[in-house]
Scaffold this active site. Structure first.
Site, PDB file in Angstrom:
ATOM      1  N   ASP A 259      -4.299  26.772 -68.417  1.00  0.00           N
ATOM      2  CA  ASP A 259      -5.525  26.069 -68.763  1.00  0.00           C
ATOM      3  C   ASP A 259      -6.627  26.551 -67.818  1.00  0.00           C
ATOM      4  OD1 ASP A 259      -6.661  23.465 -70.276  1.00  0.00           O
ATOM      5  OD2 ASP A 259      -7.475  23.552 -68.232  1.00  0.00           O
ATOM      6  N   ASP A 276     -17.021  32.438 -74.436  1.00  0.00           N
ATOM      7  CA  ASP A 276     -16.202  33.357 -75.232  1.00  0.00           C
ATOM      8  C   ASP A 276     -15.859  34.616 -74.437  1.00  0.00           C
ATOM      9  OD1 ASP A 276     -16.322  31.590 -77.312  1.00  0.00           O
ATOM     10  OD2 ASP A 276     -17.829  32.705 -78.461  1.00  0.00           O
ATOM     11  N   GLU A 303      -9.201  26.197 -74.465  1.00  0.00           N
ATOM     12  CA  GLU A 303      -9.028  27.070 -73.300  1.00  0.00           C
ATOM     13  C   GLU A 303      -7.594  27.072 -72.796  1.00  0.00           C
ATOM     14  OE1 GLU A 303     -10.615  23.100 -71.638  1.00  0.00           O
ATOM     15  OE2 GLU A 303     -10.797  24.314 -73.455  1.00  0.00           O
TER      16      GLU A 303
END
Length: 402
Positions: A259, A276, A303
């Site tokens: 994460d 991005d 994410e």
């Protein structure tokens, strides 16, 4: 008899023109809908060129300048367009230079024949060799099609092989002593038109089949692959993991759940384009970070990224997780000419069996623990209690490296 034959040839010419227009129009309309398929646009142009070639030649063989030069050039351009469309569709790079040189070569030969008329057998042989050359070139590319596009490509290749065989047979007939007879010449003319109509129809069918296979393949990829990172999505990961775990059910497997820390802050500062860029950079970092060859890597959501490492012990899994965490920490992403520093927390789960979801849930709990205790760290848990001591030792060893 001559009048009937002329009427038959004229009728076949009209039918061929109508078929050519219908096919060219259908491909043009499809290209308006499927705008992203570049090969479709090229093939539509090829069928229009074939149609205009037939129109330019007047569907006769009177040897006029219009028939011999303009029609031949249009046919050569159509062959080149088909070839380039096939190469584009199958992902094989091909520039116009090669086909253009071939077109110029045969055009020069055609002009030479206009100045110094050859015998009928020689002219037929050269015309046949030209067609066989284009057919062979296209078959060469079609036979190299990837597996997911193989069926349509093989069908289209078969059409070109049949076309080449037709011209081989036509060339052999042209060498017959009775070639100069009006009856044989009329038969050859009629067969040319009939075969041309049939071959055009079969080619349109082959190209349509190739396009259909490409669409199905692209839809499958879109359903299984994350569009931003190119990784498997969650559904595809779960589907791909099942047979891997089933085949190695007695071994220990590892799930690493990553994460990105404080990712919302990255989006707030750099915008979603910057976010991005970070996700794409993180993907490249993991791929280049020495993950096992058999590992499955996916964007699990937002994410979060998941790495399934089959047949991987607890010690190896934690060491790998720490190595990747440290690599991310010292490898900033770059956006708008500036570095974006970021870190990742990793939850590791190991265990035996075929229950991928149990491993993921355990890894998620370990990830929560890593985030709760400070982020930018590795935490490990096990689904198999008997492996607990080994994982704790590995976690302590990894912590000592930081």
């Amino acid at each position: 008899m001559d009048g009937v034959t002329g009427l038959d040839v004229h009728t076949l010419g009209i039918i061929g023109l109508a078929v050519g227009i219908a096919i060219a129009l259908s491909f043009s309309l499809m290209s308006l809908v499927l705008r992203g398929m570049a090969a479709l646009h090229v093939w539509a142009a090829a069928f229009w060129l074939l149609t205009f070639a037939g129109l330019a030649q007047g569907y006769d063989e009177n040897g006029s300048f219009l028939s011999a030069i303009i029609g031949s050039v249009l046919i050569a351009l159509a062959n080149a367009a088909m070839l380039i469309g096939i190469a584009m569709h199958l992902g094989h790079p091909l520039r116009w230079r090669g086909p253009a040189l071939v077109i110029v070569l045969f055009l020069l030969i055609q002009v030479g024949f206009m100045v110094w008329p050859p015998s009928q057998p020689l002219e037929s042989a050269v015309f046949g060799l030209k067609s066989i050359f284009w057919d062979g070139w296209m078959v060469f590319f079609l036979l190299r099609a990837p597996r997911e596009l193989k069926a349509g490509s093989l069908f289209t290749a078969l059409v070109f092989v049949i076309d080449a065989l037709f011209y081989v047979a036509r060339g052999l007939v042209s060498l017959h002593p009775e070639m100069e007879s009006p009856e044989l010449a009329s038969l050859l003319t009629t067969s040319n038109y009939l075969f041309g109509i049939l071959c055009t129809f079969l080619l349109s069918t082959g190209f349509t089949l190739m396009l259909s296979q490409r669409l199905v393949h692209d839809l499958r990829v879109a359903a299984n692959v994350d569009g931003l990172t190119g990784l498997l999505n969650r559904t595809a990961l779960l589907k791909a993991a099942a047979p891997v775990l089933q085949a190695n059910r007695e071994h220990t497997h590892a799930v690493l759940l990553f994460d990105l820390d404080h990712f919302k802050a990255i989006n707030d500062r750099w915008g979603h384009a910057g976010g991005d860029a970070v996700l794409q950079h993180f993907t490249r970092t993991l791929r280049e970070g020495g993950i096992p060859a058999r590992a499955l890597l996916s964007r699990y959501g937002g994410e979060e990224f998941l790495l399934l490492a089959p047949c991987t012990s607890a010690n190896v899994a934690v060491t790998l997780a720490e190595s990747l965490r440290a690599l991310v920490e010292r490898s900033p992403a770059h956006y708008a000419g500036e570095p974006i520093m970021f870190t990742t927390s990793v939850g590791v789960a190991t265990g035996t069996g075929t229950h991928i979801q149990r491993l993921i849930d355990t890894a998620d709990a370990a990830l929560y623990q890593a985030k709760r205790t400070g982020r930018d760290r590795v935490e490990a848990m096990v689904s198999d209690p008997s492996a607990g001591d080994r994982v704790n030792e590995a976690t302590s060893a990894a912590s000592a490296l930081t």
